[in-house]
Design an enzyme around this catalytic site. Structure first.
Site, PDB file in Angstrom:
ATOM      1  N   HIS A  96     -23.697 -25.717 -35.191  1.00 27.38           N
ATOM      2  CA  HIS A  96     -24.744 -24.696 -35.100  1.00 27.38           C
ATOM      3  C   HIS A  96     -24.815 -23.761 -36.313  1.00 27.38           C
ATOM      4  O   HIS A  96     -25.706 -22.908 -36.379  1.00 27.38           O
ATOM      5  CB  HIS A  96     -24.571 -23.880 -33.813  1.00 27.38           C
ATOM      6  CG  HIS A  96     -25.863 -23.443 -33.187  1.00 27.38           C
ATOM      7  ND1 HIS A  96     -25.945 -22.885 -31.939  1.00 27.38           N
ATOM      8  CD2 HIS A  96     -27.145 -23.456 -33.651  1.00 27.38           C
ATOM      9  CE1 HIS A  96     -27.211 -22.583 -31.660  1.00 27.38           C
ATOM     10  NE2 HIS A  96     -27.950 -22.922 -32.684  1.00 27.38           N
ATOM     11  N   ASP A 122     -27.644 -20.906 -25.563  1.00 29.23           N
ATOM     12  CA  ASP A 122     -26.258 -21.140 -25.959  1.00 29.23           C
ATOM     13  C   ASP A 122     -25.331 -20.679 -24.842  1.00 29.23           C
ATOM     14  O   ASP A 122     -25.711 -19.821 -24.035  1.00 29.23           O
ATOM     15  CB  ASP A 122     -25.953 -20.322 -27.237  1.00 29.23           C
ATOM     16  CG  ASP A 122     -24.916 -20.969 -28.138  1.00 29.23           C
ATOM     17  OD1 ASP A 122     -23.889 -21.439 -27.619  1.00 29.23           O
ATOM     18  OD2 ASP A 122     -25.132 -20.984 -29.365  1.00 29.23           O
ATOM     19  N   HIS A 124     -22.477 -19.516 -25.990  1.00 29.37           N
ATOM     20  CA  HIS A 124     -21.733 -18.549 -26.811  1.00 29.37           C
ATOM     21  C   HIS A 124     -22.690 -17.625 -27.572  1.00 29.37           C
ATOM     22  O   HIS A 124     -23.879 -17.929 -27.682  1.00 29.37           O
ATOM     23  CB  HIS A 124     -20.854 -19.312 -27.819  1.00 29.37           C
ATOM     24  CG  HIS A 124     -20.078 -20.440 -27.213  1.00 29.37           C
ATOM     25  ND1 HIS A 124     -20.520 -21.745 -27.246  1.00 29.37           N
ATOM     26  CD2 HIS A 124     -18.909 -20.441 -26.531  1.00 29.37           C
ATOM     27  CE1 HIS A 124     -19.643 -22.520 -26.621  1.00 29.37           C
ATOM     28  NE2 HIS A 124     -18.661 -21.761 -26.173  1.00 29.37           N
ATOM     29  N   ASP A 126     -22.223 -16.747 -30.897  1.00 29.80           N
ATOM     30  CA  ASP A 126     -22.310 -17.183 -32.305  1.00 29.80           C
ATOM     31  C   ASP A 126     -22.540 -16.016 -33.258  1.00 29.80           C
ATOM     32  O   ASP A 126     -23.198 -16.162 -34.284  1.00 29.80           O
ATOM     33  CB  ASP A 126     -23.444 -18.211 -32.486  1.00 29.80           C
ATOM     34  CG  ASP A 126     -23.144 -19.545 -31.840  1.00 29.80           C
ATOM     35  OD1 ASP A 126     -22.073 -19.686 -31.220  1.00 29.80           O
ATOM     36  OD2 ASP A 126     -23.984 -20.462 -31.940  1.00 29.80           O
ATOM     37  N   HIS A 139     -19.618 -22.132 -37.329  1.00 25.81           N
ATOM     38  CA  HIS A 139     -20.612 -22.303 -36.264  1.00 25.81           C
ATOM     39  C   HIS A 139     -20.556 -21.165 -35.245  1.00 25.81           C
ATOM     40  O   HIS A 139     -21.426 -21.079 -34.386  1.00 25.81           O
ATOM     41  CB  HIS A 139     -20.493 -23.682 -35.580  1.00 25.81           C
ATOM     42  CG  HIS A 139     -19.312 -23.834 -34.682  1.00 25.81           C
ATOM     43  ND1 HIS A 139     -19.278 -24.745 -33.643  1.00 25.81           N
ATOM     44  CD2 HIS A 139     -18.109 -23.197 -34.658  1.00 25.81           C
ATOM     45  CE1 HIS A 139     -18.110 -24.658 -33.015  1.00 25.81           C
ATOM     46  NE2 HIS A 139     -17.391 -23.737 -33.616  1.00 25.81           N
ATOM     47  N   ASP A 226     -28.539 -24.752 -28.442  1.00 20.61           N
ATOM     48  CA  ASP A 226     -27.190 -25.293 -28.512  1.00 20.61           C
ATOM     49  C   ASP A 226     -26.991 -26.051 -27.202  1.00 20.61           C
ATOM     50  O   ASP A 226     -27.113 -25.471 -26.120  1.00 20.61           O
ATOM     51  CB  ASP A 226     -26.171 -24.159 -28.658  1.00 20.61           C
ATOM     52  CG  ASP A 226     -24.765 -24.681 -28.914  1.00 20.61           C
ATOM     53  OD1 ASP A 226     -24.406 -25.738 -28.350  1.00 20.61           O
ATOM     54  OD2 ASP A 226     -24.025 -24.033 -29.679  1.00 20.61           O
ATOM     55  N   ASP A 228     -24.585 -26.876 -25.655  1.00 16.99           N
ATOM     56  CA  ASP A 228     -23.550 -26.388 -24.741  1.00 16.99           C
ATOM     57  C   ASP A 228     -24.055 -25.261 -23.840  1.00 16.99           C
ATOM     58  O   ASP A 228     -23.324 -24.782 -22.968  1.00 16.99           O
ATOM     59  CB  ASP A 228     -22.260 -26.010 -25.484  1.00 16.99           C
ATOM     60  CG  ASP A 228     -22.401 -24.816 -26.408  1.00 16.99           C
ATOM     61  OD1 ASP A 228     -23.206 -23.915 -26.130  1.00 16.99           O
ATOM     62  OD2 ASP A 228     -21.666 -24.779 -27.412  1.00 16.99           O
ATOM     63  N   GLU A 271     -25.228 -29.108 -32.047  1.00 20.02           N
ATOM     64  CA  GLU A 271     -23.916 -29.402 -31.443  1.00 20.02           C
ATOM     65  C   GLU A 271     -23.872 -30.704 -30.643  1.00 20.02           C
ATOM     66  O   GLU A 271     -23.023 -30.855 -29.756  1.00 20.02           O
ATOM     67  CB  GLU A 271     -23.429 -28.219 -30.591  1.00 20.02           C
ATOM     68  CG  GLU A 271     -23.229 -26.920 -31.369  1.00 20.02           C
ATOM     69  CD  GLU A 271     -21.927 -26.842 -32.177  1.00 20.02           C
ATOM     70  OE1 GLU A 271     -20.997 -27.623 -31.899  1.00 20.02           O
ATOM     71  OE2 GLU A 271     -21.856 -26.013 -33.111  1.00 20.02           O
TER      72      GLU A 271
HETATM   73 MN   LIG Z   1     -24.120 -22.168 -30.714  1.00 20.05          MN
END
Ligand SMILES: [Mn+2]
Length: 296
Positions: A96, A122, A124, A126, A139, A226, A228, A271
């Site tokens: 990412h 996402d 997260h 980031d 990332h 992302d 994830d 990702e």
């Molecule tokens: Mn990310």
């Protein structure tokens, strides 16, 4: 008229500890992503694949920075060229850190620095800087870079300074972060939609707020996904899986038709790690994200 989508590969995993996502784009090409999009009625062409050799198989964060920079400089140029050619960039990663190149290129080509809205899906945040990151993995930093804070090699890509203004950025699906990056974003007033809020209010209500942030009072807006952000049960092929994400159905409904919005600028999907995928569940999700964004 259907727009021409430029599938722009980011074959780099040097921003992450687990580098398998470097082979995400080539794996999608081999899986005939473009052909499958054509079957769904979309016009999509692969842009050039860029590969830079690393001096060693394993690099420290300091050694990785020049490579992350080179890949993002190349991505920024490919993205800006596609925007100039009136194609819609669909950037495919890759770790990412690619957001630096994607949104640097979009804002430069549109002349929309700090005037582009961005909706960031996402698990997260980031939003680390080299001062706060425990892992120093790049990332984990692209949100901060786009807000103008980070390694100068990266913040200068697409022109100096911030590319995105905090009041036009929001993050959706968040459930894993460190205190320092959280404080960085809340101090700037960036709106964060945690998983709790999605569960409470529903994805549709959250998306209405997200669009008000990103698509109102801006020159356009983009989406970065992302993978994830999705629950790893349905999207196993990612570098940093995090339980309790949003469902495939919710995620696809959230982005459905946004590509037809007059302000829509670009889509980024990050990702994808083919080595962790199961029965192409995650590559099929990549395809379905693109189809859902752009189908009429
Ligand atoms: Mn990310």
């Amino acid at each position: 008229m259907t727009p021409t989508l430029a599938l722009i590969p980011f074959s780099c995993g040097w921003g992450a500890k687990l580098r398998g996502c470097a082979d995400g784009p080539s794996s999608l090409k081999k899986w005939k992503l473009a052909e499958q999009l054509a079957e769904a009625g979309l016009t999509a062409e692969w842009d050039e694949f860029t590969r830079f050799d690393a001096p060693e198989k394993s690099l420290s964060p300091a050694q990785a920075l020049p490579l992350v920079t080179r890949y993002n400089v190349a991505l920024e140029q490919q993205v800006a060229a596609c925007v100039a050619a009136k194609k819609i960039p669909v950037t495919l990663g890759g770790d990412h850190s690619m957001a630096v190149g994607t949104w640097g290129g979009v804002t430069r080509a549109m002349g929309a620095r700090e005037k582009l809205g961005l909706i960031w899906f996402d698990a997260h945040l980031d939003a680390h800087t080299p001062r706060t990151s425990p892992s120093l993995a790049y990332h984990g930093m692209p949100v901060a870079v786009l807000l103008g804070d980070g390694a100068e090699e990266l913040t200068s890509i697409g022109g100096p300074g911030a590319k995105i203004a905090p009041q036009h950025l929001c993050l959706i699906g968040i459930r894993s972060f460190e205190e320092a990056e959280h404080r960085f974003l809340t101090d700037l007033g960036v709106r964060i939609f945690y998983m709790d809020e999605i569960k409470k209010r529903g994805m549709q209500a959250v998306m209405q707020d997200a669009l008000a942030i990103a698509a109102t009072g801006t020159d356009g807006f983009g989406i970065t996904v992302d993978l994830d952000g999705f629950d790893p049960y349905e999207a196993p092929g990612v570098g940093s899986p995090e339980g309790h994400g949003f469902s495939r159905a919710d995620g696809l409904a959230a982005i459905h038709g946004l590509g037809r919005h007059p302000g829509f600028a670009a889509l980024e999907i990050a990702e994808y790690n083919p080595y962790r995928d199961r029965n192409h569940a995650t590559s099929a999700l990549v395809r379905d994200i693109i189809v859902n964004v752009f189908e009429g």
